[in-house]
Design a protein around this motif. Structure first.
Motif, PDB file in Angstrom:
ATOM      1  N   SER A 189     -20.105  99.573  99.511  1.00 45.20           N
ATOM      2  CA  SER A 189     -20.700  98.519  98.724  1.00 45.20           C
ATOM      3  C   SER A 189     -21.366  99.513  97.809  1.00 45.20           C
ATOM      4  O   SER A 189     -21.413  99.276  96.454  1.00 45.20           O
ATOM      5  N   GLU A 190     -22.902  99.742  98.224  1.00 46.68           N
ATOM      6  CA  GLU A 190     -23.706 100.389  97.131  1.00 46.68           C
ATOM      7  C   GLU A 190     -23.808 101.920  96.872  1.00 46.68           C
ATOM      8  O   GLU A 190     -24.122 101.505  94.827  1.00 46.68           O
ATOM      9  N   GLN A 191     -22.394 102.265  97.471  1.00 46.78           N
ATOM     10  CA  GLN A 191     -22.185 103.639  96.601  1.00 46.78           C
ATOM     11  C   GLN A 191     -21.837 103.874  95.794  1.00 46.78           C
ATOM     12  O   GLN A 191     -21.167 103.971  94.006  1.00 46.78           O
ATOM     13  N   THR A 192     -20.308 102.594  95.487  1.00 44.77           N
ATOM     14  CA  THR A 192     -19.420 102.421  94.337  1.00 44.77           C
ATOM     15  C   THR A 192     -20.028 101.433  92.807  1.00 44.77           C
ATOM     16  O   THR A 192     -19.905 102.256  92.058  1.00 44.77           O
ATOM     17  N   ALA A 248     -32.261 100.081  95.086  1.00 43.80           N
ATOM     18  CA  ALA A 248     -31.254  99.792  96.245  1.00 43.80           C
ATOM     19  C   ALA A 248     -31.541  99.599  97.257  1.00 43.80           C
ATOM     20  O   ALA A 248     -31.673 100.774  97.785  1.00 43.80           O
ATOM     21  N   GLU A 249     -31.008  98.291  97.884  1.00 45.60           N
ATOM     22  CA  GLU A 249     -31.363  98.228  99.309  1.00 45.60           C
ATOM     23  C   GLU A 249     -31.249  99.493  99.990  1.00 45.60           C
ATOM     24  O   GLU A 249     -31.964  99.781 100.410  1.00 45.60           O
ATOM     25  N   GLU A 250     -29.920  99.971 100.284  1.00 43.58           N
ATOM     26  CA  GLU A 250     -29.890 100.915 101.318  1.00 43.58           C
ATOM     27  C   GLU A 250     -30.439 102.408 100.477  1.00 43.58           C
ATOM     28  O   GLU A 250     -29.895 103.608 101.177  1.00 43.58           O
ATOM     29  N   GLY A 251     -30.358 102.596  99.475  1.00 46.55           N
ATOM     30  CA  GLY A 251     -31.085 103.847  99.012  1.00 46.55           C
ATOM     31  C   GLY A 251     -29.912 104.696  99.149  1.00 46.55           C
ATOM     32  O   GLY A 251     -30.246 106.497  98.842  1.00 46.55           O
TER      33      GLY A 251
END
Ligand code: IPD
Ligand code: CA
Ligand code: CA
Length: 266
Positions: A48-51, A67-70
């Motif tokens: 989700s984060e990458q997208t 962004a939470e996941e860096g």
């Protein structure tokens, strides 16, 4: 691009991605990893984060990211996207609603756009500065409940930082004897949006991160609500604590929360 157009583009992006995540969740197409004590991440949080990072960078190339996941960590001078790819990961893992994609846009120190897509109910909350707040395209407003005694209050329990647990338990003791009821949903972004549309009247939590609250805070303020830190100040995005309400009960709640939760008392 105008803020209004940017907001609806980001909102549709969140809805499309959220529906894809729901589909993958239904197929159990994800793995779970542990980041720390009671702190989990799934392969779908990362996807989700990458997208989002890729699509949001295309939309506003000059913006940086928190962004939470860096996935991306560079900060820009003016615009920064504040992204929680799944807010409510523990719920997501267990199959308990709610869980949401949360996106905020910082312009300097100020959040100017917020989108929260709560996937399990297909509810898309959005707001931009000066434009009001909407749920699935329809205007929303906070409740008019005037006192804590009339209020349904949502809150967060800490997962790992128990430094203010004693004060928190005292606040729960006072509030459960006073208000309509206390709830703990497990998604801070959704908590804020549920006040924005009048379901809840207030929310408080400590040990928060900017991405937990950035998107939801402007949705709430544009819906007529109020946000502050526990000390009656404005440091609620980076200050790791938040008190939020329909505005009407804010100071009554501050009088309860401030003395009990402003100090570390473990
Ligand atoms: C969490 C949720 C939860 C809140 C935690 C957050 P996450 O976010 O918003 O409601 O109590 O403080 O960390 O980890 O699911 O993205
Ligand atoms: Ca979060
Ligand atoms: Ca998250």
């Amino acid at each position: 691009m105008e803020l209004k157009e940017l907001c609806s583009t980001v909102a549709e992006m969140a809805r499309t991605l959220g529906r894809e995540l729901m589909q993958k969740r239904a197929e159990m197409a994800f793995d779970v990893m542990t980041k720390g004590r009671n702190d989990f991440v799934t392969t779908l949080d990362k996807y989700s984060e990458q997208t989002l990072v890729q699509k949001l960078s295309e939309l506003l190339p000059e913006a940086g990211f928190i962004a939470e996941e860096g996935t991306r960590t560079d900060r820009a001078d003016r615009y920064n996207w504040v992204v929680d790819p799944i807010d409510g990961t523990t719920n997501f893992i267990h199959g308990v609603p709610p869980f949401a994609i949360s996106i905020g846009l910082l312009d300097g120190d100020e959040i100017t756009l917020g989108v929260v897509y709560e996937m399990s109910r297909d509810e898309l909350f959005a707001a931009y500065k000066g434009g009001g707040a909407t749920l699935n395209g329809k205007p929303i407003h906070v409740s008019t409940r005037p006192t804590v005694a009339d209020a349904l209050i949502t809150m967060g329990f800490p997962y790992a930082n128990f430094s203010r647990a004693k004060g928190l338990l005292q606040a729960i003791d006072v509030l459960m004897r006073t208000c309509h009821g206390l709830r703990r949903l497990g998604s801070a972004a959704t908590d804020l949006c549920y006040i924005a549309c009048g379901r809840f009247d207030a929310y408080f939590e400590y040990d928060l991160k900017p991405y937990d609250v950035a998107g939801g805070s402007i949705i709430l303020t544009e819906a007529g609500g109020k946000v502050s830190d526990y000390r009656r100040g404005k440091d609620y995005i980076f200050g790791k604590e938040m008190l939020a309400s329909n505005g009407l009960i804010h100071s009554e709640l501050e009088d309860i929360i401030d003395p009990l939760l402003s100090i570390t008392n473990s």
